[in-house]
Scaffold this motif. Sequence first.
Motif, PDB file in Angstrom:
ATOM      1  N   TYR A 156       0.804  -1.213   0.000  1.00 43.89           N
ATOM      2  CA  TYR A 156       0.000   0.000   0.000  1.00 43.89           C
ATOM      3  C   TYR A 156       0.844   1.274   0.000  1.00 43.89           C
ATOM      4  O   TYR A 156       0.304   2.379  -0.004  1.00 43.89           O
ATOM      5  CB  TYR A 156      -0.971  -0.002   1.189  1.00 43.89           C
ATOM      6  N   ASP A 157       2.173   1.100   0.018  1.00 41.01           N
ATOM      7  CA  ASP A 157       3.105   2.231  -0.033  1.00 41.01           C
ATOM      8  C   ASP A 157       2.803   3.233   1.079  1.00 41.01           C
ATOM      9  O   ASP A 157       2.721   4.434   0.860  1.00 41.01           O
ATOM     10  CB  ASP A 157       3.054   2.903  -1.413  1.00 41.01           C
ATOM     11  N   ARG A 158       2.637   2.710   2.291  1.00 38.89           N
ATOM     12  CA  ARG A 158       2.309   3.544   3.458  1.00 38.89           C
ATOM     13  C   ARG A 158       3.508   3.624   4.376  1.00 38.89           C
ATOM     14  O   ARG A 158       3.778   2.705   5.161  1.00 38.89           O
ATOM     15  CB  ARG A 158       1.112   2.970   4.202  1.00 38.89           C
ATOM     16  N   TRP A 159       4.222   4.727   4.285  1.00 40.81           N
ATOM     17  CA  TRP A 159       5.445   4.922   5.052  1.00 40.81           C
ATOM     18  C   TRP A 159       5.371   6.236   5.809  1.00 40.81           C
ATOM     19  O   TRP A 159       5.139   7.280   5.222  1.00 40.81           O
ATOM     20  CB  TRP A 159       6.654   4.927   4.124  1.00 40.81           C
ATOM     21  N   ALA A 160       5.574   6.162   7.100  1.00 45.87           N
ATOM     22  CA  ALA A 160       5.673   7.368   7.921  1.00 45.87           C
ATOM     23  C   ALA A 160       7.137   7.811   7.931  1.00 45.87           C
ATOM     24  O   ALA A 160       8.039   7.024   7.623  1.00 45.87           O
ATOM     25  CB  ALA A 160       5.209   7.064   9.344  1.00 45.87           C
ATOM     26  N   ALA A 161       7.367   9.052   8.294  1.00 44.37           N
ATOM     27  CA  ALA A 161       8.734   9.569   8.364  1.00 44.37           C
ATOM     28  C   ALA A 161       9.580   8.721   9.306  1.00 44.37           C
ATOM     29  O   ALA A 161      10.734   8.398   9.006  1.00 44.37           O
ATOM     30  CB  ALA A 161       8.717  11.025   8.808  1.00 44.37           C
ATOM     31  N   LYS A 162       9.005   8.318  10.441  1.00 45.46           N
ATOM     32  CA  LYS A 162       9.767   7.506  11.397  1.00 45.46           C
ATOM     33  C   LYS A 162      10.141   6.156  10.789  1.00 45.46           C
ATOM     34  O   LYS A 162      11.216   5.628  11.081  1.00 45.46           O
ATOM     35  CB  LYS A 162       9.014   7.321  12.707  1.00 45.46           C
ATOM     36  N   ASP A 163       9.290   5.600   9.922  1.00 41.81           N
ATOM     37  CA  ASP A 163       9.611   4.343   9.239  1.00 41.81           C
ATOM     38  C   ASP A 163      10.826   4.527   8.335  1.00 41.81           C
ATOM     39  O   ASP A 163      11.722   3.683   8.306  1.00 41.81           O
ATOM     40  CB  ASP A 163       8.443   3.867   8.371  1.00 41.81           C
ATOM     41  N   LEU A 164      10.834   5.616   7.606  1.00 44.57           N
ATOM     42  CA  LEU A 164      11.935   5.864   6.670  1.00 44.57           C
ATOM     43  C   LEU A 164      13.251   6.069   7.401  1.00 44.57           C
ATOM     44  O   LEU A 164      14.302   5.607   6.949  1.00 44.57           O
ATOM     45  CB  LEU A 164      11.610   7.067   5.781  1.00 44.57           C
ATOM     46  N   VAL A 165      13.202   6.743   8.536  1.00 38.04           N
ATOM     47  CA  VAL A 165      14.418   6.927   9.335  1.00 38.04           C
ATOM     48  C   VAL A 165      14.905   5.569   9.846  1.00 38.04           C
ATOM     49  O   VAL A 165      16.107   5.275   9.805  1.00 38.04           O
ATOM     50  CB  VAL A 165      14.169   7.914  10.501  1.00 38.04           C
ATOM     51  N   ARG A 166      14.001   4.723  10.270  1.00 36.21           N
ATOM     52  CA  ARG A 166      14.380   3.386  10.758  1.00 36.21           C
ATOM     53  C   ARG A 166      14.945   2.523   9.631  1.00 36.21           C
ATOM     54  O   ARG A 166      15.896   1.774   9.839  1.00 36.21           O
ATOM     55  CB  ARG A 166      13.190   2.701  11.408  1.00 36.21           C
ATOM     56  N   VAL A 167      14.356   2.627   8.440  1.00 35.77           N
ATOM     57  CA  VAL A 167      14.873   1.897   7.280  1.00 35.77           C
ATOM     58  C   VAL A 167      16.282   2.379   6.965  1.00 35.77           C
ATOM     59  O   VAL A 167      17.198   1.579   6.750  1.00 35.77           O
ATOM     60  CB  VAL A 167      13.946   2.065   6.052  1.00 35.77           C
ATOM     61  N   ALA A 168      16.475   3.685   6.944  1.00 32.59           N
ATOM     62  CA  ALA A 168      17.800   4.242   6.660  1.00 32.59           C
ATOM     63  C   ALA A 168      18.820   3.761   7.687  1.00 32.59           C
ATOM     64  O   ALA A 168      19.935   3.374   7.324  1.00 32.59           O
ATOM     65  CB  ALA A 168      17.735   5.768   6.630  1.00 32.59           C
ATOM     66  N   ASP A 169      18.451   3.770   8.952  1.00 28.51           N
ATOM     67  CA  ASP A 169      19.361   3.290   9.999  1.00 28.51           C
ATOM     68  C   ASP A 169      19.687   1.811   9.793  1.00 28.51           C
ATOM     69  O   ASP A 169      20.841   1.407   9.896  1.00 28.51           O
ATOM     70  CB  ASP A 169      18.756   3.497  11.385  1.00 28.51           C
ATOM     71  N   ALA A 170      18.672   1.003   9.503  1.00 27.64           N
ATOM     72  CA  ALA A 170      18.872  -0.436   9.326  1.00 27.64           C
ATOM     73  C   ALA A 170      19.759  -0.745   8.127  1.00 27.64           C
ATOM     74  O   ALA A 170      20.527  -1.712   8.140  1.00 27.64           O
ATOM     75  CB  ALA A 170      17.524  -1.141   9.179  1.00 27.64           C
ATOM     76  N   LEU A 171      19.664   0.078   7.084  1.00 25.51           N
ATOM     77  CA  LEU A 171      20.438  -0.151   5.864  1.00 25.51           C
ATOM     78  C   LEU A 171      21.707   0.689   5.811  1.00 25.51           C
ATOM     79  O   LEU A 171      22.405   0.702   4.800  1.00 25.51           O
ATOM     80  CB  LEU A 171      19.557   0.119   4.636  1.00 25.51           C
ATOM     81  N   GLU A 172      21.975   1.378   6.915  1.00 20.30           N
ATOM     82  CA  GLU A 172      23.147   2.241   7.016  1.00 20.30           C
ATOM     83  C   GLU A 172      23.197   3.253   5.865  1.00 20.30           C
ATOM     84  O   GLU A 172      24.223   3.431   5.204  1.00 20.30           O
ATOM     85  CB  GLU A 172      24.424   1.401   7.103  1.00 20.30           C
ATOM     86  N   CYS A 173      22.044   3.892   5.648  1.00 19.97           N
ATOM     87  CA  CYS A 173      21.897   4.933   4.640  1.00 19.97           C
ATOM     88  C   CYS A 173      21.520   6.239   5.332  1.00 19.97           C
ATOM     89  O   CYS A 173      21.295   6.257   6.540  1.00 19.97           O
ATOM     90  CB  CYS A 173      20.787   4.578   3.643  1.00 19.97           C
ATOM     91  N   ARG A 174      21.408   7.292   4.564  1.00 19.56           N
ATOM     92  CA  ARG A 174      20.985   8.579   5.099  1.00 19.56           C
ATOM     93  C   ARG A 174      19.841   9.118   4.249  1.00 19.56           C
ATOM     94  O   ARG A 174      19.787   8.887   3.050  1.00 19.56           O
ATOM     95  CB  ARG A 174      22.143   9.571   5.062  1.00 19.56           C
ATOM     96  N   ILE A 175      18.948   9.842   4.890  1.00 20.80           N
ATOM     97  CA  ILE A 175      17.854  10.515   4.186  1.00 20.80           C
ATOM     98  C   ILE A 175      18.188  11.990   4.168  1.00 20.80           C
ATOM     99  O   ILE A 175      18.542  12.573   5.186  1.00 20.80           O
ATOM    100  CB  ILE A 175      16.510  10.305   4.911  1.00 20.80           C
ATOM    101  N   GLY A 176      18.058  12.585   2.983  1.00 21.25           N
ATOM    102  CA  GLY A 176      18.407  13.996   2.898  1.00 21.25           C
ATOM    103  C   GLY A 176      17.529  14.772   1.945  1.00 21.25           C
ATOM    104  O   GLY A 176      16.798  14.207   1.134  1.00 21.25           O
ATOM    105  N   PHE A 177      17.624  16.084   2.104  1.00 21.31           N
ATOM    106  CA  PHE A 177      16.950  17.015   1.217  1.00 21.31           C
ATOM    107  C   PHE A 177      18.025  17.797   0.482  1.00 21.31           C
ATOM    108  O   PHE A 177      18.958  18.298   1.109  1.00 21.31           O
ATOM    109  CB  PHE A 177      16.067  17.990   2.011  1.00 21.31           C
ATOM    110  N   ARG A 178      17.893  17.895  -0.819  1.00 20.56           N
ATOM    111  CA  ARG A 178      18.865  18.661  -1.593  1.00 20.56           C
ATOM    112  C   ARG A 178      18.280  20.023  -1.917  1.00 20.56           C
ATOM    113  O   ARG A 178      17.216  20.131  -2.512  1.00 20.56           O
ATOM    114  CB  ARG A 178      19.222  17.926  -2.878  1.00 20.56           C
ATOM    115  N   MET A 179      18.988  21.041  -1.507  1.00 16.34           N
ATOM    116  CA  MET A 179      18.553  22.416  -1.722  1.00 16.34           C
ATOM    117  C   MET A 179      18.849  22.828  -3.163  1.00 16.34           C
ATOM    118  O   MET A 179      19.644  22.188  -3.853  1.00 16.34           O
ATOM    119  CB  MET A 179      19.281  23.348  -0.748  1.00 16.34           C
ATOM    120  N   LYS A 180      18.228  23.905  -3.613  1.00 14.18           N
ATOM    121  CA  LYS A 180      18.451  24.390  -4.976  1.00 14.18           C
ATOM    122  C   LYS A 180      19.916  24.699  -5.244  1.00 14.18           C
ATOM    123  O   LYS A 180      20.399  24.550  -6.358  1.00 14.18           O
ATOM    124  CB  LYS A 180      17.613  25.641  -5.241  1.00 14.18           C
ATOM    125  N   ASP A 181      20.620  25.144  -4.211  1.00 14.46           N
ATOM    126  CA  ASP A 181      22.034  25.499  -4.384  1.00 14.46           C
ATOM    127  C   ASP A 181      22.954  24.276  -4.304  1.00 14.46           C
ATOM    128  O   ASP A 181      24.173  24.401  -4.372  1.00 14.46           O
ATOM    129  CB  ASP A 181      22.467  26.546  -3.362  1.00 14.46           C
TER     130      ASP A 181
END
Length: 78
Positions: free
Chosen positions: A39-64
């Motif tokens: 159902y593609d239902r992901w909360a922000a806390k889920d994504l942070v936990r996935v990133a931690d489990a996979l040793e990845c980072r979640i980021g936002f890229r600014m225009k600059d």
Amino acid sequence: MKISDTIRVLLIKCGKKQLDLVKPLGMKSAASLNNKFSYDRWAAKDLVRVADALECRIGFRMKDGEWLFLEGSEYTEQ
């Protein structure tokens, strides 16, 4: 690309299986995790936990081109 598809790609790149996320996400069963993917239902806390489990980072890229990253240790529910 749907969030679930992106997570599947990350799992492949990290050599992990979908079931490897059951415990980090605090889920009780593989069926619950399958529903989240289906159902593609992901909360922000889920994504942070996935990133931690996979040793990845979640980021936002600014225009600059600057990156702002979310860190698991800094994420708190409000």
